[in-house]
Design a protein around this motif. Structure first.
Motif, PDB file in Angstrom:
ATOM      1  N   GLY A   1       0.896  -1.195   0.160  1.00 49.00           N
ATOM      2  CA  GLY A   1       0.092  -0.042  -0.057  1.00 49.00           C
ATOM      3  C   GLY A   1       0.860   1.363   0.265  1.00 49.00           C
ATOM      4  O   GLY A   1       0.551   2.206  -0.761  1.00 49.00           O
ATOM      5  N   SER A   2       1.885   1.487   0.663  1.00 49.50           N
ATOM      6  CA  SER A   2       2.693   2.699   0.860  1.00 49.50           C
ATOM      7  C   SER A   2       3.479   2.851  -0.612  1.00 49.50           C
ATOM      8  O   SER A   2       3.683   3.858  -0.724  1.00 49.50           O
TER       9      SER A   2
ATOM     10  N   GLU B   1      -7.321  -0.751  -4.560  1.00 50.15           N
ATOM     11  CA  GLU B   1      -6.309  -1.019  -3.496  1.00 50.15           C
ATOM     12  C   GLU B   1      -6.600  -0.570  -2.295  1.00 50.15           C
ATOM     13  O   GLU B   1      -6.341  -1.028  -1.084  1.00 50.15           O
ATOM     14  N   SER B   2      -7.606   0.649  -2.154  1.00 49.92           N
ATOM     15  CA  SER B   2      -7.803   1.310  -1.007  1.00 49.92           C
ATOM     16  C   SER B   2      -8.916   2.406  -1.260  1.00 49.92           C
ATOM     17  O   SER B   2      -8.863   2.921  -2.508  1.00 49.92           O
ATOM     18  N   LEU B   3      -9.615   2.708  -0.172  1.00 45.18           N
ATOM     19  CA  LEU B   3     -10.503   3.788  -0.253  1.00 45.18           C
ATOM     20  C   LEU B   3      -9.832   5.031  -0.075  1.00 45.18           C
ATOM     21  O   LEU B   3      -8.590   4.909   0.328  1.00 45.18           O
ATOM     22  N   LEU B   4     -10.189   6.297  -0.553  1.00 47.04           N
ATOM     23  CA  LEU B   4      -9.643   7.429  -0.341  1.00 47.04           C
ATOM     24  C   LEU B   4     -10.327   8.473   0.178  1.00 47.04           C
ATOM     25  O   LEU B   4     -11.550   8.743  -0.286  1.00 47.04           O
TER      26      LEU B   4
ATOM     27  N   ASP C   1     -16.858   9.015  -1.977  1.00 46.58           N
ATOM     28  CA  ASP C   1     -15.785   7.878  -1.757  1.00 46.58           C
ATOM     29  C   ASP C   1     -14.824   8.116  -2.824  1.00 46.58           C
ATOM     30  O   ASP C   1     -15.182   8.471  -4.068  1.00 46.58           O
TER      31      ASP C   1
ATOM     32  N   PHE D   1      -5.727   7.770   2.818  1.00 46.36           N
ATOM     33  CA  PHE D   1      -6.219   6.336   2.220  1.00 46.36           C
ATOM     34  C   PHE D   1      -7.093   5.438   3.263  1.00 46.36           C
ATOM     35  O   PHE D   1      -6.553   4.420   3.641  1.00 46.36           O
ATOM     36  N   ASP D   2      -8.206   5.902   3.457  1.00 44.98           N
ATOM     37  CA  ASP D   2      -8.952   5.220   4.266  1.00 44.98           C
ATOM     38  C   ASP D   2     -10.487   5.562   4.099  1.00 44.98           C
ATOM     39  O   ASP D   2     -10.701   6.624   3.324  1.00 44.98           O
TER      40      ASP D   2
ATOM     41  N   THR E   1      -2.032   2.952   3.800  1.00 45.53           N
ATOM     42  CA  THR E   1      -3.487   2.742   3.395  1.00 45.53           C
ATOM     43  C   THR E   1      -3.917   2.186   4.480  1.00 45.53           C
ATOM     44  O   THR E   1      -3.637   1.517   5.387  1.00 45.53           O
ATOM     45  N   ASP E   2      -5.391   2.349   4.399  1.00 44.92           N
ATOM     46  CA  ASP E   2      -6.342   1.321   5.327  1.00 44.92           C
ATOM     47  C   ASP E   2      -6.366   1.611   6.859  1.00 44.92           C
ATOM     48  O   ASP E   2      -5.925   2.703   7.285  1.00 44.92           O
TER      49      ASP E   2
END
Length: 221
Positions: A3-4, A207-210, A94, A74-75, A48-49
């Motif tokens: 994620g990073s 990959e992740s929510l933002l 979202d 990123f959550d 992320t997350d």
């Protein structure tokens, strides 16, 4: 990619795409000077997350006093909203951090629809694609910024008058192929709810929510 790593790839490509200043690395992520009247700078958290820590977000948010400075976390917005005070405007939609493996074959078999014209060009390390009608009116556009192994797709737009005609797919496939030909292997983007269906139909995955938030000005309630 972790994620990073995806976040760093997005930051590196986004600053090239928008002509922003090189990112300043912070203990929690990145600070970017954008240089626009309504977007002077932004703070992007580098994980992320569940990696986004409440204490870090609260500390950075509390340190911002200038109007129109943005935060990108990123959550899920429902989680991040509780960490921000009333001085922050929270985007109600979202956002999504997305990736895709790139391949030359992305544009194979994709024809420009009748009545439209496609033009591509590169300037300042950014590949741009524009679709117009026969009389030159704008119909769709997008750009992608390769930065080594990754490339960030950005500002993908289709005119409301020209949607559901395959123009978004045409732009995305054209840009993805061009980035691949410059050596990029993975595409990265930050998408909206509206764009997610298009991107997923082309093989992109979330990959992740933002969460996006903006510091309100003195005249905003």
């Amino acid at each position: 990619m972790e994620g990073s790593e995806v976040v760093r790839a997005w930051v590196d490509g986004w600053v090239v795409s928008r002509g922003a200043a090189p990112p300043v690395v912070e203990p929690w992520g990145y600070t970017i000077d954008v240089g626009l009247a309504k977007h002077p700078s932004r703070h992007v958290f580098g994980v992320t997350d569940a990696g986004a820590l409440e204490g870090d977000v609260r500390k950075v948010a509390a340190s911002v006093t200038g109007a129109d400075v943005w935060l990108k976390v990123f959550d899920a917005p429902g989680r991040v909203a509780a960490w921000l005070g009333p001085e922050w405007w929270l985007d109600p939609e979202d956002g999504f951090l997305m990736t895709v493996p790139l391949a030359r074959s992305a544009a194979e078999g994709v024809a420009v629809p009748e009545g439209y014209r496609l033009r591509t060009w590169t300037r300042g390390g950014v590949i741009r694609a524009m679709v117009t009608t026969g009389d030159g009116s704008w119909a769709a556009r997008g750009q992608i910024a390769p930065t080594g192994r990754t490339a960030v797709a950005d500002q993908i737009e289709t005119s409301p008058d020209h949607r559901r005609r395959g123009l978004g797919s045409l732009v995305m496939r054209t840009l993805s192929t061009a980035a691949f030909e410059q050596g990029a292997e993975v595409g990265v983007l930050a998408g909206t709810v509206e764009g997610r269906a298009l991107y997923e139909s082309l093989g992109w995955r979330v990959e992740s929510l933002l969460t996006s938030a903006r510091r309100k000005g003195p005249d905003e309630s």
